[in-house]
Motif scaffolding. Structure first.
Motif, PDB file in Angstrom:
ATOM      1  N   TYR B  11      25.804 -70.552 -67.733  1.00  0.00           N
ATOM      2  CA  TYR B  11      25.502 -69.150 -68.047  1.00  0.00           C
ATOM      3  C   TYR B  11      26.669 -68.306 -67.595  1.00  0.00           C
ATOM      4  N   SER B  39      12.518 -74.551 -58.316  1.00  0.00           N
ATOM      5  CA  SER B  39      12.770 -73.350 -59.093  1.00  0.00           C
ATOM      6  C   SER B  39      14.281 -73.134 -59.196  1.00  0.00           C
ATOM      7  N   GLY B  40      14.738 -72.861 -60.426  1.00  0.00           N
ATOM      8  CA  GLY B  40      16.160 -72.629 -60.625  1.00  0.00           C
ATOM      9  C   GLY B  40      16.947 -73.900 -60.853  1.00  0.00           C
ATOM     10  N   GLY B  42      16.931 -75.660 -63.496  1.00  0.00           N
ATOM     11  CA  GLY B  42      17.375 -75.747 -64.885  1.00  0.00           C
ATOM     12  C   GLY B  42      16.369 -76.360 -65.841  1.00  0.00           C
ATOM     13  N   LYS B  43      15.090 -76.415 -65.429  1.00  0.00           N
ATOM     14  CA  LYS B  43      14.049 -77.018 -66.278  1.00  0.00           C
ATOM     15  C   LYS B  43      13.884 -76.242 -67.594  1.00  0.00           C
ATOM     16  N   SER B  44      13.718 -74.921 -67.446  1.00  0.00           N
ATOM     17  CA  SER B  44      13.521 -74.108 -68.649  1.00  0.00           C
ATOM     18  C   SER B  44      14.767 -74.147 -69.528  1.00  0.00           C
ATOM     19  N   THR B  45      15.912 -74.082 -68.896  1.00  0.00           N
ATOM     20  CA  THR B  45      17.167 -74.136 -69.648  1.00  0.00           C
ATOM     21  C   THR B  45      17.219 -75.386 -70.511  1.00  0.00           C
TER      22      THR B  45
HETATM   23  N1  LIG Z   1      20.064 -65.948 -69.414  1.00  0.00           N
HETATM   24  C1  LIG Z   1      20.527 -66.306 -68.209  1.00  0.00           C
HETATM   25  N2  LIG Z   1      21.690 -65.791 -67.743  1.00  0.00           N
HETATM   26  C2  LIG Z   1      22.174 -66.133 -66.534  1.00  0.00           C
HETATM   27  N3  LIG Z   1      21.596 -67.006 -65.713  1.00  0.00           N
HETATM   28  C3  LIG Z   1      20.435 -67.555 -66.095  1.00  0.00           C
HETATM   29  C4  LIG Z   1      19.838 -67.232 -67.369  1.00  0.00           C
HETATM   30  N4  LIG Z   1      18.687 -67.935 -67.490  1.00  0.00           N
HETATM   31  C5  LIG Z   1      18.590 -68.658 -66.345  1.00  0.00           C
HETATM   32  N5  LIG Z   1      19.629 -68.437 -65.529  1.00  0.00           N
HETATM   33  C6  LIG Z   1      19.842 -69.064 -64.228  1.00  0.00           C
HETATM   34  O1  LIG Z   1      19.945 -70.433 -64.450  1.00  0.00           O
HETATM   35  C7  LIG Z   1      19.294 -71.154 -63.437  1.00  0.00           C
HETATM   36  C8  LIG Z   1      18.272 -72.090 -64.046  1.00  0.00           C
HETATM   37  O2  LIG Z   1      17.268 -71.314 -64.662  1.00  0.00           O
HETATM   38  P1  LIG Z   1      15.946 -71.957 -65.288  1.00  0.00           P
HETATM   39  O3  LIG Z   1      15.149 -70.860 -65.848  1.00  0.00           O
HETATM   40  O4  LIG Z   1      16.345 -73.039 -66.207  1.00  0.00           O
HETATM   41  O5  LIG Z   1      15.242 -72.554 -64.017  1.00  0.00           O
HETATM   42  P2  LIG Z   1      13.813 -73.258 -63.896  1.00  0.00           P
HETATM   43  O6  LIG Z   1      14.083 -74.636 -63.402  1.00  0.00           O
HETATM   44  O7  LIG Z   1      13.073 -73.116 -65.156  1.00  0.00           O
HETATM   45  O8  LIG Z   1      13.134 -72.410 -62.729  1.00  0.00           O
HETATM   46  P3  LIG Z   1      11.589 -71.949 -62.610  1.00  0.00           P
HETATM   47  O9  LIG Z   1      10.853 -73.117 -62.044  1.00  0.00           O
HETATM   48  O10 LIG Z   1      11.688 -70.831 -61.597  1.00  0.00           O
HETATM   49  O11 LIG Z   1      11.157 -71.540 -63.914  1.00  0.00           O
HETATM   50  C9  LIG Z   1      18.684 -70.119 -62.515  1.00  0.00           C
HETATM   51  O12 LIG Z   1      19.499 -69.989 -61.371  1.00  0.00           O
HETATM   52  C10 LIG Z   1      18.682 -68.875 -63.295  1.00  0.00           C
HETATM   53  O13 LIG Z   1      18.892 -67.772 -62.452  1.00  0.00           O
END
Ligand SMILES: Nc1ncnc2c1ncn2[C@@H]1O[C@H](COP(=O)(O)OP(=O)(O)OP(=O)(O)O)[C@@H](O)[C@H]1O
Ligand SMILES: [Mg+2]
Lengths: 418, 235
Positions: B11, B39-40, B42-45
């Protein structure tokens, strides 16, 4: 693509954003409405003022007798200059002059049966009708044959005609014999009041009046010209004529008075110039209004699209193609501008037509002298439609920019937008 | 069905954030996989990349045998519409559309006629016990009902894959159990399923648990959900 579902999606979006729809719509309707009202007011003013002159032929000059202001060659100031047959000869000797129409003006009493009425009694040539723009409502005007035979015929004005008919119970005055200053005349025509709204007038052939009164005195003289088309040509001719008349009557060529010369052509050119200026002004205001309408639409579309970012993201995740999102947003703004532009247009045309109709039935808005100042305040429908089209096209353009931006955003970004 | 090779994603915000640092993952047709991690992590990513809701910087991604890279928006829309059904933590229902209209929307983008669309949407709502709620708007539904509507919407196009990002994140434990049962039933019909969760109880209901840590796959745990005792709470 443009099936029932497509349209129902669009109308759903419009209904959902009622306030937005109405506000945008109002801006557009108002813009078009005001543009039409403005343009038609301008037209009404123009039609009103020009209608006073419209029936007069333009290449006309009028000379009025007047009083000198300057002493000259032993003559004292304040001398009354009276035109005579010499003036007619002078005019007729000028190559620019087409036809001279001297007027013999007398006061008289018209008697028909029991009824008597005082009138302005004028000896005129046939050309007088065109010069003054006289409208004959019944019968005919003086013709060349009347002139040749010095016929004892007369035209009376509408007001006199109506009064005579009312008091005597006759059906028509045409063919009736009336007495003016003791002489019998046959009525050959009825004419509307002249452009000044004067009432109580009778017109007889110039030659007839000349025989009766042996007149060699003219307060007013009119003539038509040829070959004088521009303002400059007319101004030059006017100056030349003034010099010649000054020499003839021995008053100072620098005297502002002595005789008044008025050129219908110069007047009408001046009038047209004023109205062209007014017209340009109105167009500038109108275009400014259109632009503010377009800016309004574009702003509101931008806000709406922003508000709908999440929804657009969801739709993309569900498989919406950019084209369908683009089209629906653009069509939304198109529908708003079209519907409300149309409403504004109809209202504007409706109001101006109503005013126009009301004015027609009341004979237009007039000033104290019976000159109309406001006539037929309507706009050319072509102009109205093109203004509406411009607004509609701008509406599409206004919707396109935010729509294009929203399409470019990645679906996940749109969905996470807060 | 899903084949990820060395996927990288950064990102570029105020500070570049290297979120995925080379993910290699295969998900076979009909599998039910969960992704866990802090959390964070990268699962959602990762899930968004799989769902073509976001792009990736480096690596190869094949979906149902197709290379997914530098797709045009049109192609991406077609892939999403044809292959993928999404379930989100926050449901992502369109608020001014009824349950039925929400479920029917993906079919609209497939060009299915109105009658057929509504009939099919109704069939799916009925399957999840929401027939009587068809004309209700999302704000008139409970969390569990909303999630069932969104599951119906994800399934209505008969996708090959369901991607669910914390599908029970906004639900209580009882409703979560119901939703998970539905997802298991859906998976039983042969639809591949990837579920992102940070709850062990949810992950325990899937056959494969992918552990994500610091942008890398730490481990892939095989699991037998049938050993789970359903009388026990899953949260
Ligand atoms: N659009 C974006 N721009 C910049 N950074 C981002 C963006 N989306 C996510 N991030 C960052 O990327 C990292 C991974 O985010 P992600 O949403 O994939 O985490 P996650 O594993 O789904 O967390 P959670 O369990 O809290 O949902 C996080 O540090 C987040 O702050
Ligand atoms: Mg997440």
């Amino acid at each position: 693509m443009f099936n029932r579902d497509f349209w129902s999606e669009i109308f759903m979006a419009l209904r959902r954003n009622k306030l937005r729809t109405v506000l945008t719509g109002f801006a557009i309707s108002w813009g078009i409405f005001m543009l039409i009202i403005l343009l038609s007011a301008g037209n009404g003013l123009k039609n009103g003022v020009t209608s006073n002159f419209a029936d007069r032929i333009k290449n006309t000059y009028t000379i009025w007798s007047s009083v000198t202001e300057l002493p000259y060659k032993g003559h004292k100031a304040g001398r009354y200059i009276m035109m005579t047959n010499k003036d007619i000869q002078l005019l007729e000797s000028l190559y620019q002059v087409e036809e001279v129409s001297p007027v013999i003006s007398k006061w008289g009493t018209l008697i028909f049966g029991e009824k008597s009425r005082s009138i302005g009694f004028n000896g005129v040539k046939p050309i007088y009708k065109n010069i003054e723009g006289i409208k004959v409502s019944e019968g005919r005007f003086i013709n060349e044959n009347d002139m040749k035979t010095k016929a004892k015929v007369v035209l009376i004005d509408q007001d006199t005609n109506d009064e005579l008919l009312r008091t005597t119970g006759e059906m028509t005055m045409i063919g009736k014999t009336v007495f003016i200053n003791g002489l019998s005349f046959t009525v050959v025509g009825v004419c509307k009041a002249n452009m000044w709204g004067e009432r109580g007038l009778a017109y007889a052939p110039y030659t007839t009046m000349q025989t009766i009164y042996n007149e060699n005195k003219y307060y007013q003289m009119e003539f038509t010209t040829k070959g004088l088309d521009t303002k400059e040509e007319n101004e030059a001719f006017k100056a030349e004529l003034k010099r010649k008349l000054a020499a003839l009557h021995e008053f100072s060529p620098d005297d502002r008075r002595g005789v008044w010369i008025d050129s219908q052509m110069i007047d009408s050119l001046e009038t047209m110039k004023i109205f062209n200026t007014i017209n340009i002004f109105i167009w500038i205001i109108g275009i400014a209004m259109l632009i503010s309408g377009v800016v309004g639409v574009s702003n509101i579309m931008r806000i709406t699209v922003k508000e709908r970012t999440n929804e657009i993201g969801i739709r993309k995740a569900l498989g919406a193609k950019p084209r369908s999102i683009l089209l629906s947003i653009v069509m939304e703004s198109l529908v708003i501008t079209t519907i409300f532009g149309y409403i504004g247009m109809i209202c504007g045309i409706g109001v101006t037509e109503l005013i126009g109709m009301a004015m027609e039935s009341s004979g237009g808005l007039s000033n104290g002298n019976g000159m109309s100042v406001f006539v037929d305040p309507t706009v050319d429908i072509g102009i109205v439609i093109s203004a509406t089209l411009v607004l509609i096209v701008s509406g599409v353009a206004a919707g396109f920019a935010p729509a294009w931006n929203s399409v470019k955003v990645k679906p996940i970004e749109a969905m996470n937008y807060r | 069905m899903i084949k990820l090779e060395n996927i990288h994603k950064t990102y570029f915000g105020a500070q570049p954030l290297h979120v995925l640092k080379g993910i290699n993952l295969n998900v076979e047709e009909g599998e039910m996989v969960s992704i866990m991690g802090a959390s964070g992590s990268g699962k959602s990513t990762l899930l968004n990349i799989v769902g073509i809701l976001d792009n990736y910087d480096d690596g190869d991604y094949h979906l149902a045998g197709h290379m997914v890279k530098d797709l045009s928006e049109n192609q991406a829309a077609e892939f999403r519409n044809k292959y993928i059904g999404f379930i989100f933590q926050s449901f992502n229902l369109i608020p001014f559309k009824t349950a039925l209209e929400n479920v029917a929307l993906p079919l609209f983008y497939q060009g299915v006629g109105r009658k057929k669309r509504n009939a099919l949407a109704m069939e799916y709502l009925d399957r999840f016990g929401l027939k009587d709620w068809a004309d209700h708007y999302p704000n008139e539904l409970s969390g569990g009902q909303k999630q069932r509507v969104s599951i119906a919407r994800a399934l209505v196009t008969s996708p090959k894959i369901i991607l669910a990002d914390e599908p029970t994140g906004a639900l209580d434990s009882k409703t979560s159990a119901e939703v998970m049962q539905i997802l298991r039933d859906v998976n039983a019909t042969g639809i591949t399923m990837v579920i992102v969760t940070h709850e062990r109880g949810i992950a325990n209901l899937t056959r494969k648990i992918v552990h994500l840590k610091d942008g890398l796959i730490e481990s892939i745990e095989e699991n037998d959900p049938d050993k789970m005792d359903f009388t026990k709470e899953i949260k």
